[in-house]
Design a protein around this motif. Structure first.
Motif, mmCIF file in Angstrom:
data_model
loop_
_atom_site.group_PDB
_atom_site.id
_atom_site.type_symbol
_atom_site.label_atom_id
_atom_site.label_comp_id
_atom_site.label_asym_id
_atom_site.label_seq_id
_atom_site.Cartn_x
_atom_site.Cartn_y
_atom_site.Cartn_z
ATOM 1 N N LYS A 215 0.851 -1.200 0.000
ATOM 2 C CA LYS A 215 0.000 0.000 0.000
ATOM 3 C C LYS A 215 0.877 1.237 0.000
ATOM 4 O O LYS A 215 1.808 1.354 0.799
ATOM 5 N N ASP A 216 0.602 2.157 -0.882
ATOM 6 C CA ASP A 216 1.455 3.340 -1.024
ATOM 7 C C ASP A 216 1.015 4.430 -0.066
ATOM 8 O O ASP A 216 0.577 5.507 -0.483
ATOM 9 N N VAL A 217 1.111 4.142 1.233
ATOM 10 C CA VAL A 217 0.793 5.144 2.249
ATOM 11 C C VAL A 217 1.996 5.255 3.167
ATOM 12 O O VAL A 217 2.777 4.315 3.291
ATOM 13 N N PRO A 218 2.128 6.402 3.843
ATOM 14 C CA PRO A 218 3.306 6.584 4.697
ATOM 15 C C PRO A 218 3.407 5.477 5.744
ATOM 16 O O PRO A 218 2.411 5.057 6.311
ATOM 17 N N GLY A 219 4.618 4.965 5.959
ATOM 18 C CA GLY A 219 4.852 3.993 7.033
ATOM 19 C C GLY A 219 4.882 2.560 6.576
ATOM 20 O O GLY A 219 5.350 1.691 7.310
ATOM 21 N N GLU A 220 4.387 2.270 5.380
ATOM 22 C CA GLU A 220 4.363 0.876 4.924
ATOM 23 C C GLU A 220 5.777 0.354 4.668
ATOM 24 O O GLU A 220 6.152 -0.739 5.070
ATOM 25 N N VAL B 86 7.260 3.844 -8.664
ATOM 26 C CA VAL B 86 6.137 4.758 -8.483
ATOM 27 C C VAL B 86 4.863 3.941 -8.380
ATOM 28 O O VAL B 86 4.773 2.823 -8.875
ATOM 29 N N SER B 87 3.905 4.525 -7.703
ATOM 30 C CA SER B 87 2.654 3.849 -7.410
ATOM 31 C C SER B 87 1.881 3.538 -8.697
ATOM 32 O O SER B 87 1.837 4.325 -9.629
ATOM 33 N N ALA B 88 1.285 2.336 -8.696
ATOM 34 C CA ALA B 88 0.387 2.002 -9.802
ATOM 35 C C ALA B 88 -0.928 2.732 -9.555
ATOM 36 O O ALA B 88 -1.503 2.621 -8.479
ATOM 37 N N ILE B 89 -1.369 3.507 -10.540
ATOM 38 C CA ILE B 89 -2.542 4.362 -10.316
ATOM 39 C C ILE B 89 -3.782 3.528 -10.009
ATOM 40 O O ILE B 89 -4.606 3.865 -9.167
ATOM 41 N N ALA B 90 -3.882 2.379 -10.698
ATOM 42 C CA ALA B 90 -5.082 1.552 -10.577
ATOM 43 C C ALA B 90 -5.461 1.226 -9.134
ATOM 44 O O ALA B 90 -6.598 1.418 -8.713
ATOM 45 N N ASP B 91 -4.511 0.754 -8.327
ATOM 46 C CA ASP B 91 -4.873 0.306 -6.979
ATOM 47 C C ASP B 91 -4.071 1.000 -5.866
ATOM 48 O O ASP B 91 -4.109 0.577 -4.717
ATOM 49 N N ASN B 92 -3.327 2.060 -6.212
ATOM 50 C CA ASN B 92 -2.537 2.785 -5.219
ATOM 51 C C ASN B 92 -1.618 1.856 -4.418
ATOM 52 O O ASN B 92 -1.519 1.957 -3.208
ATOM 53 N N THR B 93 -0.980 0.910 -5.090
ATOM 54 C CA THR B 93 0.039 0.085 -4.435
ATOM 55 C C THR B 93 1.360 0.276 -5.171
ATOM 56 O O THR B 93 1.389 0.768 -6.307
ATOM 57 N N GLY C 16 0.392 -7.180 6.175
ATOM 58 C CA GLY C 16 0.589 -5.974 5.369
ATOM 59 C C GLY C 16 -0.341 -5.925 4.161
ATOM 60 O O GLY C 16 -0.424 -4.901 3.487
ATOM 61 N N GLY C 17 -1.036 -7.036 3.899
ATOM 62 C CA GLY C 17 -1.902 -7.079 2.723
ATOM 63 C C GLY C 17 -1.121 -7.061 1.423
ATOM 64 O O GLY C 17 -1.607 -6.625 0.385
ATOM 65 N N TRP C 18 0.111 -7.547 1.444
ATOM 66 C CA TRP C 18 0.937 -7.532 0.251
ATOM 67 C C TRP C 18 0.500 -8.619 -0.717
ATOM 68 O O TRP C 18 -0.011 -9.665 -0.322
ATOM 69 N N GLU C 19 0.779 -8.364 -1.972
ATOM 70 C CA GLU C 19 0.392 -9.325 -3.009
ATOM 71 C C GLU C 19 1.301 -10.553 -3.003
ATOM 72 O O GLU C 19 0.842 -11.692 -3.022
ATOM 73 N N ASN C 20 2.643 -10.298 -2.910
ATOM 74 C CA ASN C 20 3.584 -11.422 -2.919
ATOM 75 C C ASN C 20 4.978 -10.952 -2.497
ATOM 76 O O ASN C 20 5.281 -9.757 -2.519
ATOM 77 N N VAL C 21 5.836 -11.914 -2.073
ATOM 78 C CA VAL C 21 7.249 -11.641 -1.769
ATOM 79 C C VAL C 21 8.086 -12.570 -2.639
ATOM 80 O O VAL C 21 7.948 -13.792 -2.575
ATOM 81 N N LEU C 22 8.941 -11.954 -3.493
ATOM 82 C CA LEU C 22 9.758 -12.748 -4.422
ATOM 83 C C LEU C 22 11.219 -12.742 -3.981
ATOM 84 O O LEU C 22 11.722 -11.733 -3.474
ATOM 85 N N TYR C 23 11.906 -13.868 -4.211
ATOM 86 C CA TYR C 23 13.299 -13.999 -3.794
ATOM 87 C C TYR C 23 14.151 -14.399 -4.987
ATOM 88 O O TYR C 23 13.762 -15.273 -5.773
ATOM 89 N N ASP C 24 15.300 -13.777 -5.139
ATOM 90 C CA ASP C 24 16.184 -14.055 -6.276
ATOM 91 C C ASP C 24 17.631 -13.994 -5.797
ATOM 92 O O ASP C 24 18.132 -12.925 -5.436
#
Lengths: 421, 421
Positions: free
Chosen positions: B273-278, B300-307, B333-341
């Protein structure tokens, strides 16, 4: 609840597997309700490996640096034992000799303990911790330099700590399970002793028994610290070394055992003038070179020329130096000759019971005569008889004396592999 | 007459023969009229062997005991070097970290030096002695426990001692003869640099150059101690690291070199979520677990869902822990996913000359484009450009950038065997 000091030798710590086994014993002792302080030697061959490295970089390494080098060995085993105890759920803390308050003289390589101020160890014990102390090392209070205590120094560390902490017992663990009436590798029916007095142990140690180092027994006797010799490979209670010979009732006093020693050489000076001060010259010269002499024998003067012969034994390692020294003095002293013999062996019989056994000397001599073994030198103390014979006859002599005094049992003794430090 | 601090790494001390060679260099430096203080790492593989033993007795060894164990390694090399110097007629005295007055924080395994009070070293120098100090170790002033300084700790010991003693130079000896424009094993025409500034060396070290440890360079810069990187196998003067970038005249400022790093992993969090503190939540969680993060990139934030997506790099060794930590926070955090590389590599170009070279970023990008290498992340500092690319492309990228900026010479660089500590 008792305070137990346990000392583990190098062979008991020679691998990670052995260290884990030692840790189990330590934790079990703690769980049985005791306070536990552990003193560790260096692992297996570590000390020899470090000596070898030192010889490669400097054939005559400075003693201070040698002590810095060798003490690393005990730090390693010490830390590993503490880790192993922790892995079993014990709360362990390791201490260097310096941290444990082992203060010594400044003589590097062979320092003596002058005081033990184990305040940090006492604090840790009060917190319920198992204390692991590096053996063989101390610190010189004046220069703050690290020192080592010489051969068997870890035993001495353990006894000195036990004395300072007023421990109930100092257990010495190695690969043998006690003190025997003779070396079981030489005398198969040798029996393990349950208990002997400090004096008897001192005489055995001075006569070649390697199970405990003389200095540690002297220290234990002086401070009244009971020692127990045990094996880290078994749960046998081992042998208790405690109490004075004086306290043993006459009817219970026995002959303790037979000891053999093949670490000495014999030097004979022929044709020494039989006037006061001549013998003193010999022994002063050896003392100045820090060569310890053991047995001394001076024959009666030959009437013809008023000269005598002096024979003594000294450590074989110091033999060549002693011979060189005396050969230089030969002309000055007007001596006829200096003879050197490093093919000798010493066989001794020790026991408080000797005082109440008439004819011990006769039986001892006859046991050797029956095997056709010639006695070259003969000395006695209150509780010891010692004969110098040919080194090749040593094993047979030990068996003959052991049999003569019926020290053996029906069972063949258990002998464990390896050697302790 | 100068005061020279020399630090020798483990590969320079891996055998008795190498120790004797090091001793010759030390004695020659002294004979040339200098006061000499030497800092030694542990011999060759000693540290790894001790770590292996520790793992066998306890998979999670207590940090205090680990320090007690590991410091034995430096004590051994230290004493041996002192002996070797003595055998060449030099008057040497060895010091533990504690004896040399290296006082640290109490964090075992990764302590920081808080003060150096080298009174005993100063006294010994005044007596004309060569002082040999065990690297990598210190003592916690409060608890008097032995501590270690973490990776590259011996370099830090040397620089800290040099600062405290006001030494003229701190020479760091290993098996490479200086700082190169790139790793010669990757870029064959890499050139040795005669001199570079502290800032440039810091950027190179932070970008993956292993020749000097970041912390030691930071310390040297803070205290103004000139460092010289040299090989213990040659008499080459090596590379001087000294002075501030600010003092380099613009016309002399150049591009220093190319560094590569394949020790990091990349983690991407999708749909934050593109809000302060995340973002702060993410980095606080990592900081609490003591995981260092390096590059950070937030799209930069995706306009569609503000994430937004957050990508960062961290040490590959800490990667699995970071991934586990963030995966647990994912639902919260309601995150979509965590990727590791962990197949990434970092290639960097460093140099004070960057400020006066227009178009460096363009040239850098084009060099990679010409090799068809994709840039995944990109960051810059005042004197550094860094790109994250596929690990498999790292060597080719380094060569391409090195060529593009004409950092190479006509000669192929000399590469010595072995690796330093």
């Amino acid at each position: 609840m008792a305070l137990v000091v346990q000392k583990y030798g190098g062979s008991s710590l020679e691998s990670a597997e052995r260290i884990r086994a030692v840790a189990e014993r330590i934790v079990a002792t703690k769980k049985a309700g005791n306070d536990v302080v552990v003193v560790c030697s260096a692992m297996g061959d570590t000390t020899d490996e470090l000596l070898d490295l030192a010889a490669q970089v400097n054939p005559v390494p400075p003693a201070r640096e040698m002590d810095m080098l060798l003490t690393a060995g005990e730090r390693i085993s010490n830390a590993l034992v503490a880790m192993a105890v922790a892995s079993l759920g014990g709360e362990a803390q390791s201490f260097t000799g310096s941290q444990a308050g082992v203060l010594t003289t400044e003589r590097h390589g062979n320092a003596r303990i002058v005081d033990v101020t184990p305040g940090r160890v006492t604090d840790a014990l009060a917190q319920g911790k198992i204390c692991i102390v590096a053996g063989f090392q101390g610190v010189n209070k004046e220069t703050r330099d690290v020192t080592t205590l010489g051969r068997g120094g870890s035993d001495t560390t353990a006894v000195a700590l036990a004395a300072a902490l007023k421990a109930d017992v100092c257990e010495i663990y190695s690969d043998v399970d006690g003190v025997y009436t003779a070396d079981p590798r030489i005398v198969p029916d040798a029996q393990k002793l349950d208990k002997l007095s400090f004096e008897e142990m001192l005489e055995l140690a001075a006569s070649g028994s390697k199970i405990l180092v003389l200095r540690s027994v002297e220290y234990a006797r002086a401070w009244g610290v009971p020692m127990r010799v045990r094996s880290s490979y078994s749960n046998d209670p081992g042998t208790l070394v405690a109490g004075s010979m004086e306290d043993i009732p006459v009817e219970e006093a026995v002959l303790t055992g037979v000891a053999t020693d093949q670490s000495e050489a014999k030097i004979t000076i022929l044709g020494v003038k039989d006037v006061p001060g001549e013998a003193a010259k010999v022994f002063r010269a050896l003392a100045d070179a820090e060569i310890n002499i053991d047995m001394v024998l001076q024959n009666v003067s030959a009437i013809a020329d008023n000269t005598t012969d002096i024979t003594f034994t000294c450590p074989r390692a110091a033999g060549p130096e002693a011979l060189e020294l005396l050969s230089k003095l030969k002309a000055e002293g007007g001596w006829e000759n200096v003879l050197y013999d490093d093919q000798i062996g010493k066989v001794s019989l020790v026991g408080a019971g000797m005082k109440s056994h008439p004819g011990v000397t006769a039986d001892f001599s006859e046991a050797l005569r029956d095997k056709n073994i010639n006695i070259e030198m003969f000395t006695t103390s209150e509780i010891r008889l010692t004969a110098v014979i040919r080194e090749a006859d040593l094993a047979e002599a030990a068996r003959a004396i052991h049999d003569k005094f019926q020290l053996g049992g029906d069972e063949v003794a258990t002998v464990y592999a390896g050697t302790g430090r």
